[in-house]
Design a protein around this motif. Sequence first.
Motif, PDB file in Angstrom:
ATOM      1  N   TYR A   1      51.587  60.606  79.724  1.00 37.66           N
ATOM      2  CA  TYR A   1      51.433  60.330  78.294  1.00 37.66           C
ATOM      3  C   TYR A   1      51.854  58.900  78.039  1.00 37.66           C
ATOM      4  O   TYR A   1      52.938  58.474  78.429  1.00 37.66           O
ATOM      5  N   SER A   2      50.971  58.146  77.395  1.00 35.33           N
ATOM      6  CA  SER A   2      51.255  56.741  77.109  1.00 35.33           C
ATOM      7  C   SER A   2      51.162  56.507  75.604  1.00 35.33           C
ATOM      8  O   SER A   2      50.089  56.660  75.021  1.00 35.33           O
ATOM      9  N   PRO A   3      52.277  56.143  74.958  1.00 36.25           N
ATOM     10  CA  PRO A   3      52.267  56.003  73.502  1.00 36.25           C
ATOM     11  C   PRO A   3      51.939  54.606  72.985  1.00 36.25           C
ATOM     12  O   PRO A   3      51.603  54.467  71.807  1.00 36.25           O
ATOM     13  N   LEU A   4      52.047  53.574  73.844  1.00 37.02           N
ATOM     14  CA  LEU A   4      51.951  52.206  73.325  1.00 37.02           C
ATOM     15  C   LEU A   4      50.902  51.343  74.016  1.00 37.02           C
ATOM     16  O   LEU A   4      50.346  50.443  73.393  1.00 37.02           O
ATOM     17  N   ALA A   5      50.655  51.560  75.283  1.00 34.46           N
ATOM     18  CA  ALA A   5      49.723  50.717  76.033  1.00 34.46           C
ATOM     19  C   ALA A   5      48.979  51.576  77.036  1.00 34.46           C
ATOM     20  O   ALA A   5      49.390  52.699  77.344  1.00 34.46           O
ATOM     21  N   LEU A   6      47.879  51.051  77.546  1.00 33.90           N
ATOM     22  CA  LEU A   6      47.167  51.762  78.597  1.00 33.90           C
ATOM     23  C   LEU A   6      48.089  51.974  79.801  1.00 33.90           C
ATOM     24  O   LEU A   6      48.859  51.072  80.152  1.00 33.90           O
ATOM     25  N   PRO A   7      48.027  53.115  80.457  1.00 37.20           N
ATOM     26  CA  PRO A   7      48.818  53.313  81.675  1.00 37.20           C
ATOM     27  C   PRO A   7      48.509  52.214  82.686  1.00 37.20           C
ATOM     28  O   PRO A   7      47.368  51.751  82.799  1.00 37.20           O
TER      29      PRO A   7
ATOM     30  N   MET B   1      48.020  52.055  85.787  1.00 34.53           N
ATOM     31  CA  MET B   1      46.980  52.294  86.765  1.00 34.53           C
ATOM     32  C   MET B   1      45.579  52.113  86.185  1.00 34.53           C
ATOM     33  O   MET B   1      44.605  51.983  86.921  1.00 34.53           O
ATOM     34  N   LEU B   2      45.468  52.094  84.853  1.00 29.28           N
ATOM     35  CA  LEU B   2      44.169  51.984  84.198  1.00 29.28           C
ATOM     36  C   LEU B   2      43.945  50.623  83.552  1.00 29.28           C
ATOM     37  O   LEU B   2      42.936  50.421  82.879  1.00 29.28           O
ATOM     38  N   GLN B   3      44.849  49.699  83.756  1.00 26.41           N
ATOM     39  CA  GLN B   3      44.730  48.399  83.093  1.00 26.41           C
ATOM     40  C   GLN B   3      43.871  47.435  83.900  1.00 26.41           C
ATOM     41  O   GLN B   3      44.200  47.137  85.053  1.00 26.41           O
ATOM     42  N   PRO B   4      42.782  46.916  83.324  1.00 26.58           N
ATOM     43  CA  PRO B   4      42.049  45.838  83.993  1.00 26.58           C
ATOM     44  C   PRO B   4      42.896  44.569  84.036  1.00 26.58           C
ATOM     45  O   PRO B   4      43.929  44.463  83.371  1.00 26.58           O
ATOM     46  N   GLU B   5      42.439  43.594  84.786  1.00 25.77           N
ATOM     47  CA  GLU B   5      43.246  42.397  85.021  1.00 25.77           C
ATOM     48  C   GLU B   5      43.617  41.671  83.737  1.00 25.77           C
ATOM     49  O   GLU B   5      44.779  41.304  83.533  1.00 25.77           O
TER      50      GLU B   5
ATOM     51  N   GLU C   1      47.917  40.119  79.812  1.00 22.53           N
ATOM     52  CA  GLU C   1      48.443  39.984  78.455  1.00 22.53           C
ATOM     53  C   GLU C   1      49.737  40.786  78.285  1.00 22.53           C
ATOM     54  O   GLU C   1      50.675  40.332  77.626  1.00 22.53           O
ATOM     55  N   VAL C   2      49.774  41.965  78.877  1.00 22.12           N
ATOM     56  CA  VAL C   2      50.973  42.799  78.773  1.00 22.12           C
ATOM     57  C   VAL C   2      52.162  42.113  79.441  1.00 22.12           C
ATOM     58  O   VAL C   2      53.262  42.023  78.870  1.00 22.12           O
ATOM     59  N   PHE C   3      51.961  41.618  80.642  1.00 22.63           N
ATOM     60  CA  PHE C   3      53.069  40.972  81.359  1.00 22.63           C
ATOM     61  C   PHE C   3      53.497  39.678  80.670  1.00 22.63           C
ATOM     62  O   PHE C   3      54.685  39.348  80.653  1.00 22.63           O
ATOM     63  N   ARG C   4      52.549  38.958  80.116  1.00 19.07           N
ATOM     64  CA  ARG C   4      52.908  37.728  79.414  1.00 19.07           C
ATOM     65  C   ARG C   4      53.729  38.052  78.174  1.00 19.07           C
ATOM     66  O   ARG C   4      54.666  37.309  77.820  1.00 19.07           O
ATOM     67  N   ALA C   5      53.426  39.167  77.526  1.00 18.93           N
ATOM     68  CA  ALA C   5      54.218  39.579  76.361  1.00 18.93           C
ATOM     69  C   ALA C   5      55.625  39.975  76.779  1.00 18.93           C
ATOM     70  O   ALA C   5      56.598  39.685  76.079  1.00 18.93           O
ATOM     71  N   TYR C   6      55.758  40.647  77.944  1.00 21.87           N
ATOM     72  CA  TYR C   6      57.073  41.031  78.440  1.00 21.87           C
ATOM     73  C   TYR C   6      57.904  39.808  78.827  1.00 21.87           C
ATOM     74  O   TYR C   6      59.115  39.770  78.619  1.00 21.87           O
TER      75      TYR C   6
END
Length: 279
Positions: free
Chosen positions: A106-112, A114-118, A123-128
């Motif tokens: 279950y993912s409440p905020l972002a795509l899991p 394993m399903l994230q394209p490059e 973008e997710v890692f840059r936000a982190y």
Amino acid sequence: MPAPKNLDPSSSPRALLGAELRVARERAGLTQARLGELLFVSGAYIGQFEAGTRRMHLDIARQLDKILQTDGFFARNCGALAKSKYPDHFAAAAEAEAEALTIREYSPLALPGMLQPEAYAREVFRAYQPTATADVIDELVRNRLDRAALLTHPTTPMLWCVLDESVLRRVVGGRMVMAEALRHIVTLIRACRIVVQVLPFSAGAHSSMGGTLKLLTFEDAPPLAYVQGNAIGVLLDDPATVARHSLTYDLLTANALSPRKSLALIESVAEDYEHDQHA
């Protein structure tokens, strides 16, 4: 419980230690449950070491050497397991994923992950890590894409995801990135590789408002649950706790849209992003 499979000790450090632990335990005349008692853990926990689904940490290795009289073997060799390309809080879960038969998430905020394209992952890692160097971000993205390679197998692991509707609506990286990400999900669904349900906003309060949940099952080891927060994660093996989290997931699927309706919604949102992008 199924008979333990014969691990190939050359396939990974975990397989090596698991095979040796089984031999040493049986030589000492101990069951998994009895060895667990001596370590103040469950027999299932020992079984996960032997099956190669759980990483052995140095403190456990030292205790095993003492109890099984293995002359420091486990302490000397568990160093190879300490090296992981994943963060400490997620390393054990990532290794368990690689051995799992089924993964329910279950993912409440972002795509899991394993399903994230490059582009989405970047973008997710840059936000982190907004001040990280490009090399650091590149490595994080590369490791995440490596996890996705598990899905190149036609059937295993069986991946079933429940996505909160906010995952579809939150624009990560712009509309082009979102359209690509959702189309990627659609492709995997239509290829019958994954099962996805969307938990709509209209569902209101639900059973997993506390955060992310992942459930893993294995061929010859007890199931695990993984709960994760911001830079923290816990891999759980207590049968009662795993059963409670399994019920939580069942309640989520009961409140989510059917897979068919979920696919229609994901495609519709992807089309909206594509239309806005062209406009």
